[in-house]
Design a protein around this motif. Structure first.
Motif, PDB file in Angstrom:
ATOM      1  N   PHE A  55       0.831  -1.212   0.000  1.00  0.00           N
ATOM      2  CA  PHE A  55       0.000   0.000   0.000  1.00  0.00           C
ATOM      3  C   PHE A  55       0.864   1.260   0.000  1.00  0.00           C
ATOM      4  CE2 PHE A  55      -3.941  -1.994   2.265  1.00  0.00           C
ATOM      5  CZ  PHE A  55      -4.362  -2.524   1.062  1.00  0.00           C
ATOM      6  N   THR A  56       1.901   1.289   0.846  1.00  0.00           N
ATOM      7  CA  THR A  56       2.720   2.499   0.913  1.00  0.00           C
ATOM      8  C   THR A  56       3.487   2.720  -0.384  1.00  0.00           C
ATOM      9  OG1 THR A  56       4.522   1.329   2.033  1.00  0.00           O
ATOM     10  CG2 THR A  56       2.956   2.519   3.424  1.00  0.00           C
ATOM     11  N   ALA A  57       3.938   1.649  -1.015  1.00  0.00           N
ATOM     12  CA  ALA A  57       4.619   1.800  -2.304  1.00  0.00           C
ATOM     13  C   ALA A  57       3.661   2.372  -3.339  1.00  0.00           C
ATOM     14  CB  ALA A  57       5.177   0.459  -2.767  1.00  0.00           C
ATOM     15  N   ASP A  58       2.421   1.896  -3.317  1.00  0.00           N
ATOM     16  CA  ASP A  58       1.423   2.413  -4.255  1.00  0.00           C
ATOM     17  C   ASP A  58       1.092   3.874  -3.945  1.00  0.00           C
ATOM     18  OD1 ASP A  58      -0.598   2.043  -6.413  1.00  0.00           O
ATOM     19  OD2 ASP A  58      -1.974   2.463  -4.758  1.00  0.00           O
ATOM     20  N   LEU A  59       0.966   4.205  -2.677  1.00  0.00           N
ATOM     21  CA  LEU A  59       0.675   5.586  -2.290  1.00  0.00           C
ATOM     22  C   LEU A  59       1.776   6.536  -2.744  1.00  0.00           C
ATOM     23  CD1 LEU A  59      -0.628   4.997   1.333  1.00  0.00           C
ATOM     24  CD2 LEU A  59      -1.971   5.863  -0.597  1.00  0.00           C
ATOM     25  N   ALA A  60       3.010   6.068  -2.723  1.00  0.00           N
ATOM     26  CA  ALA A  60       4.150   6.913  -3.091  1.00  0.00           C
ATOM     27  C   ALA A  60       4.354   7.016  -4.600  1.00  0.00           C
ATOM     28  CB  ALA A  60       5.419   6.373  -2.442  1.00  0.00           C
ATOM     29  N   SER A  61       3.662   6.181  -5.348  1.00  0.00           N
ATOM     30  CA  SER A  61       3.865   6.209  -6.802  1.00  0.00           C
ATOM     31  C   SER A  61       3.280   7.481  -7.408  1.00  0.00           C
ATOM     32  CB  SER A  61       3.239   4.977  -7.457  1.00  0.00           C
ATOM     33  OG  SER A  61       1.839   5.046  -7.408  1.00  0.00           O
ATOM     34  N   LYS A  62       3.901   7.943  -8.479  1.00  0.00           N
ATOM     35  CA  LYS A  62       3.472   9.181  -9.132  1.00  0.00           C
ATOM     36  C   LYS A  62       2.053   9.101  -9.671  1.00  0.00           C
ATOM     37  CE  LYS A  62       8.032  10.748 -10.482  1.00  0.00           C
ATOM     38  NZ  LYS A  62       8.937  11.074 -11.584  1.00  0.00           N
ATOM     39  N   GLY A  63       1.631   7.928 -10.093  1.00  0.00           N
ATOM     40  CA  GLY A  63       0.320   7.786 -10.706  1.00  0.00           C
ATOM     41  C   GLY A  63      -0.829   7.603  -9.734  1.00  0.00           C
ATOM     42  N   ASN A  64      -0.553   7.619  -8.438  1.00  0.00           N
ATOM     43  CA  ASN A  64      -1.623   7.407  -7.468  1.00  0.00           C
ATOM     44  C   ASN A  64      -2.548   8.619  -7.442  1.00  0.00           C
ATOM     45  OD1 ASN A  64      -3.060   7.472  -4.856  1.00  0.00           O
ATOM     46  ND2 ASN A  64      -1.983   5.546  -4.552  1.00  0.00           N
ATOM     47  N   PRO A  65      -3.847   8.406  -7.719  1.00  0.00           N
ATOM     48  CA  PRO A  65      -4.777   9.527  -7.834  1.00  0.00           C
ATOM     49  C   PRO A  65      -5.400  10.005  -6.520  1.00  0.00           C
ATOM     50  CG  PRO A  65      -5.908   7.502  -8.379  1.00  0.00           C
ATOM     51  CD  PRO A  65      -4.468   7.136  -8.099  1.00  0.00           C
ATOM     52  N   LEU A  66      -5.095   9.365  -5.411  1.00  0.00           N
ATOM     53  CA  LEU A  66      -5.727   9.755  -4.144  1.00  0.00           C
ATOM     54  C   LEU A  66      -5.305  11.159  -3.737  1.00  0.00           C
ATOM     55  CD1 LEU A  66      -5.358   6.468  -2.063  1.00  0.00           C
ATOM     56  CD2 LEU A  66      -7.395   7.321  -3.229  1.00  0.00           C
ATOM     57  N   PRO A  67      -6.194  11.864  -3.053  1.00  0.00           N
ATOM     58  CA  PRO A  67      -5.849  13.209  -2.553  1.00  0.00           C
ATOM     59  C   PRO A  67      -4.696  13.116  -1.547  1.00  0.00           C
ATOM     60  CG  PRO A  67      -8.205  12.761  -2.293  1.00  0.00           C
ATOM     61  CD  PRO A  67      -7.570  11.493  -2.737  1.00  0.00           C
ATOM     62  N   ASN A  68      -3.882  14.159  -1.507  1.00  0.00           N
ATOM     63  CA  ASN A  68      -2.703  14.148  -0.647  1.00  0.00           C
ATOM     64  C   ASN A  68      -3.031  13.958   0.826  1.00  0.00           C
ATOM     65  OD1 ASN A  68      -0.848  14.337  -2.710  1.00  0.00           O
ATOM     66  ND2 ASN A  68      -0.849  16.563  -2.698  1.00  0.00           N
ATOM     67  N   ASP A  69      -4.131  14.539   1.313  1.00  0.00           N
ATOM     68  CA  ASP A  69      -4.467  14.376   2.727  1.00  0.00           C
ATOM     69  C   ASP A  69      -4.828  12.927   3.054  1.00  0.00           C
ATOM     70  OD1 ASP A  69      -6.813  14.728   1.218  1.00  0.00           O
ATOM     71  OD2 ASP A  69      -7.924  15.524   2.929  1.00  0.00           O
ATOM     72  N   LEU A  70      -5.502  12.256   2.137  1.00  0.00           N
ATOM     73  CA  LEU A  70      -5.827  10.845   2.338  1.00  0.00           C
ATOM     74  C   LEU A  70      -4.550  10.003   2.286  1.00  0.00           C
ATOM     75  CD1 LEU A  70      -7.786   8.547   2.752  1.00  0.00           C
ATOM     76  CD2 LEU A  70      -8.259   8.576   0.285  1.00  0.00           C
ATOM     77  N   LYS A  71      -3.670  10.313   1.349  1.00  0.00           N
ATOM     78  CA  LYS A  71      -2.390   9.592   1.285  1.00  0.00           C
ATOM     79  C   LYS A  71      -1.633   9.733   2.604  1.00  0.00           C
ATOM     80  CE  LYS A  71      -1.482  10.217  -3.636  1.00  0.00           C
ATOM     81  NZ  LYS A  71      -0.534  10.788  -4.608  1.00  0.00           N
ATOM     82  N   GLN A  72      -1.589  10.947   3.136  1.00  0.00           N
ATOM     83  CA  GLN A  72      -0.879  11.189   4.393  1.00  0.00           C
ATOM     84  C   GLN A  72      -1.488  10.366   5.523  1.00  0.00           C
ATOM     85  OE1 GLN A  72       1.980  12.806   4.858  1.00  0.00           O
ATOM     86  NE2 GLN A  72       1.904  12.096   6.978  1.00  0.00           N
ATOM     87  N   ASN A  73      -2.802  10.339   5.591  1.00  0.00           N
ATOM     88  CA  ASN A  73      -3.477   9.542   6.630  1.00  0.00           C
ATOM     89  C   ASN A  73      -3.147   8.059   6.486  1.00  0.00           C
ATOM     90  OD1 ASN A  73      -4.661  11.823   7.706  1.00  0.00           O
ATOM     91  ND2 ASN A  73      -6.602  11.528   6.643  1.00  0.00           N
ATOM     92  N   LEU A  74      -3.127   7.579   5.256  1.00  0.00           N
ATOM     93  CA  LEU A  74      -2.813   6.164   5.019  1.00  0.00           C
ATOM     94  C   LEU A  74      -1.355   5.854   5.342  1.00  0.00           C
ATOM     95  CD1 LEU A  74      -4.936   5.609   1.800  1.00  0.00           C
ATOM     96  CD2 LEU A  74      -5.342   4.594   4.057  1.00  0.00           C
ATOM     97  N   PHE A  75      -0.455   6.791   5.032  1.00  0.00           N
ATOM     98  CA  PHE A  75       0.951   6.606   5.424  1.00  0.00           C
ATOM     99  C   PHE A  75       1.070   6.486   6.937  1.00  0.00           C
ATOM    100  CE2 PHE A  75       2.430   8.570   1.276  1.00  0.00           C
ATOM    101  CZ  PHE A  75       3.141   7.459   0.845  1.00  0.00           C
ATOM    102  N   GLU A  76       0.326   7.313   7.655  1.00  0.00           N
ATOM    103  CA  GLU A  76       0.369   7.265   9.117  1.00  0.00           C
ATOM    104  C   GLU A  76      -0.193   5.948   9.646  1.00  0.00           C
ATOM    105  OE1 GLU A  76      -1.561  10.876  10.387  1.00  0.00           O
ATOM    106  OE2 GLU A  76       0.039  12.117   9.535  1.00  0.00           O
ATOM    107  N   LEU A  77      -1.256   5.460   9.038  1.00  0.00           N
ATOM    108  CA  LEU A  77      -1.798   4.152   9.436  1.00  0.00           C
ATOM    109  C   LEU A  77      -0.788   3.044   9.146  1.00  0.00           C
ATOM    110  CD1 LEU A  77      -5.533   4.272   8.290  1.00  0.00           C
ATOM    111  CD2 LEU A  77      -4.651   4.179  10.637  1.00  0.00           C
ATOM    112  N   ALA A  78      -0.105   3.151   8.023  1.00  0.00           N
ATOM    113  CA  ALA A  78       0.910   2.150   7.675  1.00  0.00           C
ATOM    114  C   ALA A  78       2.036   2.146   8.709  1.00  0.00           C
ATOM    115  CB  ALA A  78       1.456   2.416   6.278  1.00  0.00           C
ATOM    116  N   GLU A  79       2.457   3.312   9.123  1.00  0.00           N
ATOM    117  CA  GLU A  79       3.520   3.400  10.129  1.00  0.00           C
ATOM    118  C   GLU A  79       3.038   2.838  11.467  1.00  0.00           C
ATOM    119  OE1 GLU A  79       7.108   3.953  12.022  1.00  0.00           O
ATOM    120  OE2 GLU A  79       6.595   3.774   9.907  1.00  0.00           O
TER     121      GLU A  79
END
Length: 123
Positions: free
Chosen positions: A64-88
């Motif tokens: 999930f984190t690799a996908d979130l960090a990819s350039k083509g990921n269309p999710l909004p940045n705030d959602l990506k940040q929240n998901l990164f925090e959940l991953a951590e």
């Protein structure tokens, strides 16, 4: 083969449900979550089963984190940040569970929330 059978076979593939990326993600998260729950219910005698399920969950979150960090990921940045925090959190909490210092409940709750989001069509 008669015309009716030919027509049925030609259109039967159209009946198959379309699998989307979200459906696939949901299935994978659900499978890993079921394994976590089952392994935890089996108790301390089957700790290796729990460790394997935790490892799979950690791998899932790494993907999930690799996908979130990819350039083509269309999710909004705030959602990506929240998901990164959940991953951590998941990474850190998994280590605590493996050290027998914590319970799997938060990991199951996080995965369940992710499944709800995927099922509801949230992006």
């Amino acid at each position: 083969m008669n015309a009716l059978l030919k027509a049925k076979s030609a259109y039967s593939a159209a009946k198959a449900p379309t699998r989307t990326a979200k459906n696939f993600e949901y299935e994978v998260v659900a499978r890993v979550t079921r394994r976590l729950i089952t392994a935890a219910q089996n108790g301390r005698d089957e700790f290796s089963e729990l460790a394997a399920a935790l490892n799979d969950n950690r791998k899932l979150w790494t993907i999930f984190t690799a996908d979130l960090a990819s350039k083509g990921n269309p999710l909004p940045n705030d959602l990506k940040q929240n998901l990164f925090e959940l991953a951590e959190f998941t990474r850190q909490h998994t280590s605590k569970v493996l050290q027998r210092e914590a319970n799997i409940r938060p990991l199951v709750e996080i995965n369940t929330a992710i499944m709800r989001g995927l099922r509801s069509g949230a992006s």
